[in-house]
Design a protein around this motif. Structure first.
Motif, PDB file in Angstrom:
ATOM      1  N   SER A 125      14.638   3.794   5.874  1.00 54.16           N
ATOM      2  CA  SER A 125      14.826   2.879   6.999  1.00 54.16           C
ATOM      3  C   SER A 125      13.704   1.846   7.050  1.00 54.16           C
ATOM      4  CB  SER A 125      14.886   3.654   8.313  1.00 54.16           C
ATOM      5  OG  SER A 125      13.679   4.373   8.523  1.00 54.16           O
ATOM      6  N   GLU A 126      12.474   2.247   6.744  1.00 58.05           N
ATOM      7  CA  GLU A 126      11.354   1.306   6.721  1.00 58.05           C
ATOM      8  C   GLU A 126      11.498   0.324   5.554  1.00 58.05           C
ATOM      9  OE1 GLU A 126       8.830   0.893   8.937  1.00 58.05           O
ATOM     10  OE2 GLU A 126       9.957   2.334  10.148  1.00 58.05           O
ATOM     11  N   TYR A 127      11.994   0.821   4.442  1.00 59.80           N
ATOM     12  CA  TYR A 127      12.232  -0.049   3.297  1.00 59.80           C
ATOM     13  C   TYR A 127      13.251  -1.134   3.657  1.00 59.80           C
ATOM     14  CZ  TYR A 127      14.197  -1.622  -1.123  1.00 59.80           C
ATOM     15  OH  TYR A 127      14.670  -2.408  -2.147  1.00 59.80           O
ATOM     16  N   GLU A 128      14.317  -0.728   4.324  1.00 63.15           N
ATOM     17  CA  GLU A 128      15.354  -1.694   4.720  1.00 63.15           C
ATOM     18  C   GLU A 128      14.787  -2.748   5.673  1.00 63.15           C
ATOM     19  OE1 GLU A 128      18.382  -2.071   3.527  1.00 63.15           O
ATOM     20  OE2 GLU A 128      18.102  -0.366   2.190  1.00 63.15           O
ATOM     21  N   LYS A 129      13.939  -2.326   6.596  1.00 60.87           N
ATOM     22  CA  LYS A 129      13.306  -3.288   7.507  1.00 60.87           C
ATOM     23  C   LYS A 129      12.450  -4.277   6.721  1.00 60.87           C
ATOM     24  CE  LYS A 129      12.874  -0.256  11.503  1.00 60.87           C
ATOM     25  NZ  LYS A 129      11.899   0.468  12.356  1.00 60.87           N
ATOM     26  N   ALA A 171       0.829  -1.204   0.000  1.00 61.91           N
ATOM     27  CA  ALA A 171       0.000   0.000   0.000  1.00 61.91           C
ATOM     28  C   ALA A 171       0.865   1.256   0.000  1.00 61.91           C
ATOM     29  CB  ALA A 171      -0.933  -0.008   1.210  1.00 61.91           C
ATOM     30  N   TRP A 172       1.904   1.276   0.819  1.00 64.36           N
ATOM     31  CA  TRP A 172       2.816   2.427   0.830  1.00 64.36           C
ATOM     32  C   TRP A 172       3.508   2.578  -0.516  1.00 64.36           C
ATOM     33  CZ3 TRP A 172       2.425   6.336   3.749  1.00 64.36           C
ATOM     34  CH2 TRP A 172       2.016   6.227   5.071  1.00 64.36           C
ATOM     35  N   SER A 173       3.826   1.475  -1.165  1.00 53.38           N
ATOM     36  CA  SER A 173       4.506   1.564  -2.458  1.00 53.38           C
ATOM     37  C   SER A 173       3.574   2.101  -3.537  1.00 53.38           C
ATOM     38  CB  SER A 173       5.076   0.207  -2.861  1.00 53.38           C
ATOM     39  OG  SER A 173       4.043  -0.692  -3.204  1.00 53.38           O
ATOM     40  N   VAL A 204       5.437   6.644  -1.178  1.00 56.10           N
ATOM     41  CA  VAL A 204       5.996   7.330  -0.015  1.00 56.10           C
ATOM     42  C   VAL A 204       6.518   6.261   0.936  1.00 56.10           C
ATOM     43  CG1 VAL A 204       5.481   8.837   1.921  1.00 56.10           C
ATOM     44  CG2 VAL A 204       4.289   9.163  -0.236  1.00 56.10           C
ATOM     45  N   ARG A 205       7.815   6.269   1.159  1.00 60.08           N
ATOM     46  CA  ARG A 205       8.408   5.261   2.045  1.00 60.08           C
ATOM     47  C   ARG A 205       9.740   5.775   2.552  1.00 60.08           C
ATOM     48  NH1 ARG A 205       6.300   1.578   5.058  1.00 60.08           N
ATOM     49  NH2 ARG A 205       7.339  -0.409   5.050  1.00 60.08           N
TER      50      ARG A 205
END
Length: 76
Positions: free
Chosen positions: A33-37, A23-25, A29-30
């Motif tokens: 750091s959240e992407y890496e997690k 949903a964020w993708s 908007v991301r």
């Protein structure tokens, strides 16, 4: 390379987390750091299924919106 794929498929990330990441993708908007997690936590199979599901819901929503607009006479 096959062993890396097997390791990724064994990740314990939930399907709900995969839906949230997809949903964020869709919004684009991301935080990095959240992407890496997500990369380290999510199961790729969950992400693929969530992506296909989100795309189907998106297309169905667009089709319903177009039918509604055309049916209401606004587009005439």
């Amino acid at each position: 390379m096959t062993s890396g794929l097997r390791e990724a498929a064994r990740r314990k990330g939930s399907f709900l987390h995969a839906l949230k990441a997809v949903a964020w993708s869709f919004f684009g908007v991301r935080k990095n750091s959240e992407y890496e997690k997500d990369v380290n936590r999510l199961n790729p199979l969950h992400v693929i299924v969530a992506g296909l599901l989100a795309a189907a819901v998106f297309v169905a929503g667009l089709v319903l919106l177009v039918k509604w607009v055309v049916g209401s006479g606004v587009a005439a």
